[in-house]
Structures are given as C-alpha cells and as structure tokens.
Scaffold this active site. Structure first.
Site, PDB file in Angstrom:
ATOM      1  N   HIS A 260      -2.654  -5.945 -11.732  1.00  0.00           N
ATOM      2  CA  HIS A 260      -0.820  -6.368 -11.325  1.00  0.00           C
ATOM      3  C   HIS A 260      -0.589  -4.611 -10.822  1.00  0.00           C
ATOM      4  O   HIS A 260      -0.728  -3.699 -11.138  1.00  0.00           O
ATOM      5  CB  HIS A 260       0.084  -6.265 -12.722  1.00  0.00           C
ATOM      6  CG  HIS A 260       0.734  -7.505 -12.497  1.00  0.00           C
ATOM      7  ND1 HIS A 260       2.722  -6.622 -11.884  1.00  0.00           N
ATOM      8  CD2 HIS A 260       1.684  -8.800 -11.855  1.00  0.00           C
ATOM      9  CE1 HIS A 260       3.347  -7.022 -11.446  1.00  0.00           C
ATOM     10  NE2 HIS A 260       3.034  -8.038 -11.259  1.00  0.00           N
ATOM     11  N   ASP A 317      -1.243 -15.608 -14.432  1.00  0.00           N
ATOM     12  CA  ASP A 317      -2.607 -16.157 -13.369  1.00  0.00           C
ATOM     13  C   ASP A 317      -3.841 -16.524 -13.804  1.00  0.00           C
ATOM     14  O   ASP A 317      -4.141 -17.192 -13.601  1.00  0.00           O
ATOM     15  CB  ASP A 317      -2.283 -15.690 -11.646  1.00  0.00           C
ATOM     16  CG  ASP A 317      -0.999 -15.892 -11.015  1.00  0.00           C
ATOM     17  OD1 ASP A 317      -0.549 -16.999 -11.620  1.00  0.00           O
ATOM     18  OD2 ASP A 317      -0.804 -14.901  -9.752  1.00  0.00           O
TER      19      ASP A 317
HETATM   20  N1  ACO Z   1     -10.468  -7.179 -10.679  1.00  0.00           N
HETATM   21  C1  ACO Z   1     -11.702  -5.765 -10.507  1.00  0.00           C
HETATM   22  N2  ACO Z   1     -11.144  -4.785 -10.346  1.00  0.00           N
HETATM   23  C2  ACO Z   1      -9.821  -4.463  -9.964  1.00  0.00           C
HETATM   24  C3  ACO Z   1      -8.885  -5.455 -10.202  1.00  0.00           C
HETATM   25  C4  ACO Z   1      -9.780  -6.797 -10.715  1.00  0.00           C
HETATM   26  N3  ACO Z   1      -8.840  -7.587 -10.151  1.00  0.00           N
HETATM   27  N4  ACO Z   1      -7.871  -6.109  -9.476  1.00  0.00           N
HETATM   28  C5  ACO Z   1      -8.009  -4.200  -9.418  1.00  0.00           C
HETATM   29  N5  ACO Z   1      -9.395  -3.730  -9.504  1.00  0.00           N
HETATM   30  C6  ACO Z   1      -9.295  -2.592  -9.633  1.00  0.00           C
HETATM   31  C7  ACO Z   1      -9.763  -1.366  -7.833  1.00  0.00           C
HETATM   32  O1  ACO Z   1     -10.492  -1.720  -7.395  1.00  0.00           O
HETATM   33  C8  ACO Z   1      -9.409  -0.402  -7.543  1.00  0.00           C
HETATM   34  O2  ACO Z   1     -11.019   0.709  -8.908  1.00  0.00           O
HETATM   35  P1  ACO Z   1     -10.586   1.814  -7.583  1.00  0.00           P
HETATM   36  O3  ACO Z   1     -10.135   2.626  -8.337  1.00  0.00           O
HETATM   37  O4  ACO Z   1     -12.126   2.283  -8.990  1.00  0.00           O
HETATM   38  O5  ACO Z   1     -11.137   1.442  -6.227  1.00  0.00           O
HETATM   39  C9  ACO Z   1      -7.797  -0.300  -9.107  1.00  0.00           C
HETATM   40  O6  ACO Z   1      -8.660  -1.558 -10.080  1.00  0.00           O
HETATM   41  C10 ACO Z   1      -6.485  -0.490  -9.043  1.00  0.00           C
HETATM   42  O7  ACO Z   1      -6.261  -1.097  -7.813  1.00  0.00           O
HETATM   43  P2  ACO Z   1      -5.724  -1.433  -6.899  1.00  0.00           P
HETATM   44  O8  ACO Z   1      -6.098  -2.465  -5.651  1.00  0.00           O
HETATM   45  O9  ACO Z   1      -4.996  -0.117  -6.449  1.00  0.00           O
HETATM   46  O10 ACO Z   1      -4.185  -2.280  -7.761  1.00  0.00           O
HETATM   47  P3  ACO Z   1      -3.129  -2.814  -6.960  1.00  0.00           P
HETATM   48  O11 ACO Z   1      -2.143  -2.334  -7.515  1.00  0.00           O
HETATM   49  O12 ACO Z   1      -2.982  -2.137  -5.863  1.00  0.00           O
HETATM   50  O13 ACO Z   1      -3.157  -3.943  -7.302  1.00  0.00           O
HETATM   51  C11 ACO Z   1      -3.571  -5.937  -7.512  1.00  0.00           C
HETATM   52  C12 ACO Z   1      -2.905  -5.127  -7.694  1.00  0.00           C
HETATM   53  C13 ACO Z   1      -3.244  -7.014  -6.033  1.00  0.00           C
HETATM   54  C14 ACO Z   1      -3.177  -7.419  -7.984  1.00  0.00           C
HETATM   55  C15 ACO Z   1      -4.714  -6.462  -7.774  1.00  0.00           C
HETATM   56  O14 ACO Z   1      -5.147  -5.826  -9.062  1.00  0.00           O
HETATM   57  C16 ACO Z   1      -5.867  -7.577  -7.260  1.00  0.00           C
HETATM   58  O15 ACO Z   1      -6.481  -8.006  -6.287  1.00  0.00           O
HETATM   59  N6  ACO Z   1      -6.090  -8.601  -8.706  1.00  0.00           N
HETATM   60  C17 ACO Z   1      -6.598 -10.671  -8.721  1.00  0.00           C
HETATM   61  C18 ACO Z   1      -5.716 -10.513  -8.089  1.00  0.00           C
HETATM   62  C19 ACO Z   1      -4.863 -11.238  -8.951  1.00  0.00           C
HETATM   63  O16 ACO Z   1      -4.951 -11.877  -9.588  1.00  0.00           O
HETATM   64  N7  ACO Z   1      -3.575 -11.547  -8.227  1.00  0.00           N
HETATM   65  C20 ACO Z   1      -2.060 -11.747  -9.347  1.00  0.00           C
HETATM   66  C21 ACO Z   1      -1.201 -10.635  -9.229  1.00  0.00           C
HETATM   67  S1  ACO Z   1       0.005 -11.723 -10.556  1.00  0.00           S
HETATM   68  C22 ACO Z   1       0.952 -12.444  -9.874  1.00  0.00           C
HETATM   69  O17 ACO Z   1       0.851 -12.321  -8.265  1.00  0.00           O
HETATM   70  C23 ACO Z   1       2.024 -13.827 -10.029  1.00  0.00           C
END
Ligand code: ACO
Length: 380
Positions: A260, A317
C-alpha cells in the site's frame, strides 16, 4: 498542495485509520454504514433521533428518475462502472436540488440555505448509489429491477435489490462491514478527482461521476478481484510458497492485495475483513479453499524477508474478495460496491472543500522548446 481535512486520517507506519477521530476497529465492531455515513458527513456520531431521521431520508431518496433507469438499461451490456458514471451524471441533470445548488454556486452564493441544499444533495447521492449498481446488475442479466424496500437497512436493501430476496443476516453484515471499511480514506485518486471537479463549482453529481471514472482504473479499485483469481488459480494452500516466491523475483508478477502506498504496516481494514471472512467460511464453508489459500499466502508473506524489508503487508483487498466470491457477487461488481461505500467520502470532501473553495490549477513543468520558426506545410 496539501488540503486540511477533519474527515479521516491514516497513520501508515502504525496501521491506524480514523474517521472523524474514531478508530475504524470501534466503528466496524459497533456501528452501521448509516451511522458511519452520518459521522462522515456531519462530523459527529448521531443521537438516536438524528440517526432515525437520517436513515429515513436515505430511504426516501433511494429511487431514481425514470430516465436515469433508461440510461442504465441502455448500458446493460457495458461494464457496470461505465453505467454508474453515466447514471450519476444523468440523475444530476434531473435532480432539482442539484440544479438549484449549481445555479447558486454559479453566481457565487453559498450561504446557510445553499449549504442545507448541498447536504441534501450529498445524502441523495449516498442513497441512490446502491440502486444504480443493483439496477445495472438486474438489467445485465435480463431481469426486471427490484424496487428498494423501506424496511431494510442500506446494506440489506442493496443485496435485496440485486438478488431479489432478503439476504442472510451474515451476508448483509458482511456488506455493511465492507461499506464501513471503505467509506473514506483521506485523499486517494478518486477523492482528489472529486475535489478537482467540485473546485470549478461544477455540480456535485458531476464531481461524483468523475470520481467513479477514477475509481474504475485497476490501480485504484479492483485488486480484490485479482487476488481471488490468484487463489482460484493456485487452488491449494500448498502452492502458496511458489506464488509468493514468484512475486519476489525481479520482473515477477506483483502479489495482488499486498502492499500500500500509505500503510507500511498491516492494513487495519484487512485485519477486520479477515476476521469476517473467517466467520463467513465457518458458517457457509470454504468449498474452493479460498480462505485456507489466502491464510497460507499471508503466512509466507509475513515470514519472507522480501516483504519484511519493503514493509509489504496484506491490504484490505487481500481478504475482501473471498466473501464477495462466495456471496455470488460477479467480479465486475466488486469495484461498484466500493463506489456504493466511498460515495459518502467523496461528497463529504466536496462539502468540506466548498467551505474554502479555490479552483485547482496545477502548473506544468514545460520541458519542450520555445520560439520555433513556423514553416509552411509545402516546405516541411
Ligand atoms: N508484490 C510484490 N512486490 C511488491 C508489491 C506486491 N504486491 N507491492 C510492492 N512491491 C515491491 C515493489 O516491486 C518495490 O520493490 P523494489 O523496491 O525492489 O523496486 C517495492 O515493493 C516498493 O513498491 P512500490 O511500487 O514503490 O510501492 P507503491 O507504494 O508505489 O505501490 C501499490 C503501492 C500500488 C499498492 C503496490 O503495492 C501494488 O501494486 N500492490 C498490488 C496491487 C494492490 O493490492 N492494490 C490495492 C491497493 S489497496 C486499495 O486500493 C484498496
């Protein structure tokens, strides 16, 4: 630009969510969507009389204009989010209060009388959203609409309008809980969109229709659908480790329902809905092993250094799709139910912003050239 708000607050490091100062856990345990909506809109918990009157007003406003019903019908084959966006905009064109308010805003009048009108329009939007979603569900399946029933709660009536029968109390409680958990969340993309549109002094329905458009995108609503699809695809808890490992590899698929932007701790809403999902499968069973698979994935995540180092935890989620799936709610209605809940957050933020309204006008950082020589087309 940071906007001051007293509607909701998140402590992402500690995993705490407050609505108007109240912890989400307390509201989830003891409240209802109607009461939480009153809290979010009016800034305080209602007394019995206030809650009864508010609930009655919501019931009164559930019906839609016949032309809006036609709009929904004409979009029966479209994804429901298109239909919701169009129906909200259409209903706004038929709502006399909305038009009167828009006219007052247009001439810069927003005093006590107009504010009262604005709250009435806000309540109408909260009341009508479940009807819009349920009617689309009925039309999409070639069924007649089921008119709202005044003796049912907001959540139970929504399920009744969708499926045509009074829901089991635990199913109604699950939807009520989901609606409470999603009612507001500071300023995500859809709420920001509502602010931007409202800041032009456009009408409230238009701002909400635009917010629906923002919510439609898979980066905002919809990760619960992908999470359930993952659970169904692996089909067995023993495959959890493999799924989690794949997500840790460079370029690997992200695990849906995990991570998140704001929470760097376990999402408090996820904890609450996990408990509900457990109650649900205890009562109705877990024929597709969804709860067992999600639990196994969660264990892998919590113990894995990749997720620990990046502070990635299950978000709401991760758990919410399981109960929806077992309730027989089709995937494409997962995000619309999010809209049924979040509409109260959108309108509360609009009302809050109109108190200090200033048009949103971000500047862009221009990185192209200047003063190029215009060349006639025959010489290019
Ligand atoms: N699975 C694996 N790795 C992940 C995940 C994940 N779900 N989420 C983040 N990471 C990793 C990224 O690859 C990144 O790794 P790195 O540092 O090696 O490059 C690190 O964690 C940081 O991730 P960011 O993308 O910078 O995190 P951001 O805050 O931008 O994204 C988000 C948050 C979009 C929610 C992301 O975690 C994601 O895509 N999750 C899956 C989709 C999801 O569950 N969305 C629902 C959000 S809750 C809601 O809207 C009700």
């Amino acid at each position: 630009m940071v906007k001051n708000t007293s509607i909701s607050d998140i402590d992402g490091e500690k995993g705490i969510l407050w609505y108007r100062g109240y912890r989400i856990e307390d509201l989830a345990r003891s409240s209802t969507y109607e009461e939480v909506s009153y809290l979010i809109l009016y800034g305080k918990l209602p007394n019995k009389k206030e809650l009864d009157e508010f609930t009655e007003r919501l019931k009164t406003h559930r019906d839609l204009h016949p032309s809006t019903v036609e709009v929904i019908k004409s979009l029966a084959k479209a994804h429901p989010m298109f239909a919701i966006e169009a129906a909200v905009a259409a209903e706004g064109a038929f709502d006399e209060d909305n038009l009167k308010l828009a006219e007052a805003l247009r001439v810069g009048r927003y005093k006590a009388e107009e504010k009262e009108l604005a709250y009435r329009v806000a309540e109408k939007l909260v009341a009508k959203m479940p009807t819009i979603v349920a009617y689309h569900y009925r039309f999409s399946r070639g069924l007649d609409v089921v008119k709202p029933r005044r003796d049912l709660s907001h959540a139970a009536n929504f399920l009744y309008m969708m499926f045509g029968k009074e829901p089991d109390p635990l199913v109604a409680r699950g939807i009520d809980l989901y609606l409470i958990l999603h009612a507001d969340h500071e300023v995500p993309a859809s709420t920001f969109t509502a602010h931007v549109v409202a800041s032009t002094l456009s009408d409230m329905y238009s701002a909400v229709a635009a917010a629906v458009g923002a919510l439609k995108g898979p980066l905002h609503g919809g990760a619960n659908e992908m999470a359930v699809r993952n659970y169904l695809e692996i089909g067995d808890p023993s495959k959890a480790k493999e799924l989690v490992e794949a997500a840790t590899k460079p370029g690997g698929p992200k695990l849906m329902g995990v991570g998140h932007r704001v929470y760097k701790a376990y999402d408090p809403r996820a904890k609450i809905f996990k408990e509900f999902s457990q109650d649900y499968v205890n009562k109705f069973g877990d024929p597709k092993n969804l709860y067992a698979i999600a639990s196994a994935i969660e264990q892998e995540i919590l113990n894995h250094p990749y997720f620990q180092q990046r502070k990635l935890y299950p978000n709401v989620d991760f758990w919410s799709g399981i109960a929806f799936y077992y309730m027989g709610i089709p995937y494409e209605y997962f995000t619309p139910i999010f809209a049924v809940s979040r509409v109260v957050g959108w309108v509360a933020h609009i009302l809050e912003y109109w108190e200090i309204n200033r048009i949103f006008r971000p500047r862009a950082c221009y990185i192209g050239p200047h003063d190029l020589q215009y060349v006639p087309i025959e010489r290019r």
